[in-house]
Design a protein around this motif. Sequence first.
Motif, mmCIF file in Angstrom:
data_model
loop_
_atom_site.group_PDB
_atom_site.id
_atom_site.type_symbol
_atom_site.label_atom_id
_atom_site.label_comp_id
_atom_site.label_asym_id
_atom_site.label_seq_id
_atom_site.Cartn_x
_atom_site.Cartn_y
_atom_site.Cartn_z
ATOM 1 N N THR A 48 0.835 -1.194 0.000
ATOM 2 C CA THR A 48 0.000 0.000 0.000
ATOM 3 C C THR A 48 0.879 1.256 0.000
ATOM 4 N N GLU A 170 -8.428 -4.372 -8.029
ATOM 5 C CA GLU A 170 -9.777 -3.838 -7.838
ATOM 6 C C GLU A 170 -10.145 -2.768 -8.859
ATOM 7 N N MET A 179 -15.432 -7.522 -3.900
ATOM 8 C CA MET A 179 -15.565 -8.432 -2.760
ATOM 9 C C MET A 179 -15.440 -9.889 -3.202
ATOM 10 N N THR A 198 -2.341 -2.332 -3.825
ATOM 11 C CA THR A 198 -3.739 -1.914 -3.781
ATOM 12 C C THR A 198 -3.924 -0.625 -2.982
ATOM 13 N N ARG A 200 -7.002 -0.506 -1.667
ATOM 14 C CA ARG A 200 -8.130 -1.009 -0.874
ATOM 15 C C ARG A 200 -7.729 -2.275 -0.120
ATOM 16 N N PRO A 201 -6.843 -2.167 0.849
ATOM 17 C CA PRO A 201 -6.444 -3.372 1.586
ATOM 18 C C PRO A 201 -7.603 -4.044 2.307
ATOM 19 N N ASP A 202 -8.665 -3.286 2.598
ATOM 20 C CA ASP A 202 -9.819 -3.866 3.282
ATOM 21 C C ASP A 202 -10.488 -4.962 2.465
ATOM 22 N N LEU A 203 -10.338 -4.900 1.135
ATOM 23 C CA LEU A 203 -10.954 -5.914 0.280
ATOM 24 C C LEU A 203 -10.337 -7.286 0.486
ATOM 25 N N ALA A 205 -9.118 -8.393 3.508
ATOM 26 C CA ALA A 205 -8.997 -8.560 4.955
ATOM 27 C C ALA A 205 -9.149 -10.010 5.384
ATOM 28 N N GLU A 206 -9.834 -10.832 4.590
ATOM 29 C CA GLU A 206 -10.031 -12.239 4.941
ATOM 30 C C GLU A 206 -8.843 -13.113 4.553
ATOM 31 N N GLU A 211 1.061 -6.359 5.589
ATOM 32 C CA GLU A 211 1.027 -5.137 4.792
ATOM 33 C C GLU A 211 2.396 -4.473 4.763
#
Length: 216
Positions: A48, A170, A179, A198, A200-203, A205-206, A211
């Motif tokens: 990131t 993304e 997602m 990215t 959007r690291p939240d995409l 998260a699973e 990072e």
Amino acid sequence: MPTLRTPHAEEHMDSGLKVSGITVGYGDSVVIDRLDLDIANGQVLIVTGPNGVGKSTLLRALAGLQYMDCTEYLIDEKPCSPHGAKHRAITHSISEEWPWLPGLTVGDHLALYGGIGQGDPAASRAFEYLGITDLLDRLPFSLSTGQERRAALASIAVRPWKVLFLDEPERGLDLEHQMLLGEMLKELLPGRCMAIATHRPDLFAELPAVELKLGA
């Protein structure tokens, strides 16, 4: 720069991707300076940082698409030149531009990648995740930007690889497919490793990830 190592990498029998002393630049400008990476199989490196800090440069260098200096480049603990045929055979990379060939449908392109093939259950699920099942007979130039991006990403499911490099995957996707992309990558990850640049690291998260914040 210190070594960036994914958590619990010591639990894996092999180390996935290990690169030491990564230095990349343009002319006299150094973008990445002596960075060490060690990504275990079953792990993801999330890169990131703001625009222009070197995320795409690092991914391109790791994928062998841009020259870099390094003291060691190992895949599954074996030396591997990032510019050699072996590297091309066991890695896969998707960046902003995708090399579509004239006159070939989306399905034709995916068939060229060989590997597990379009009929494999994992490939079929990936096509469903990305919503391209009804696009396989289409020519790439007839697709919208989002459809074209999803078709390129579908190659992840049919091409054999040990290490995957994704530069802002993304981009061009609506929220639903962003997602679903994360779900697809989670299913394909075991026994392999990935590096993803990215905003959007939240995409992701699973995913079991660490990072790397460039420019921090």
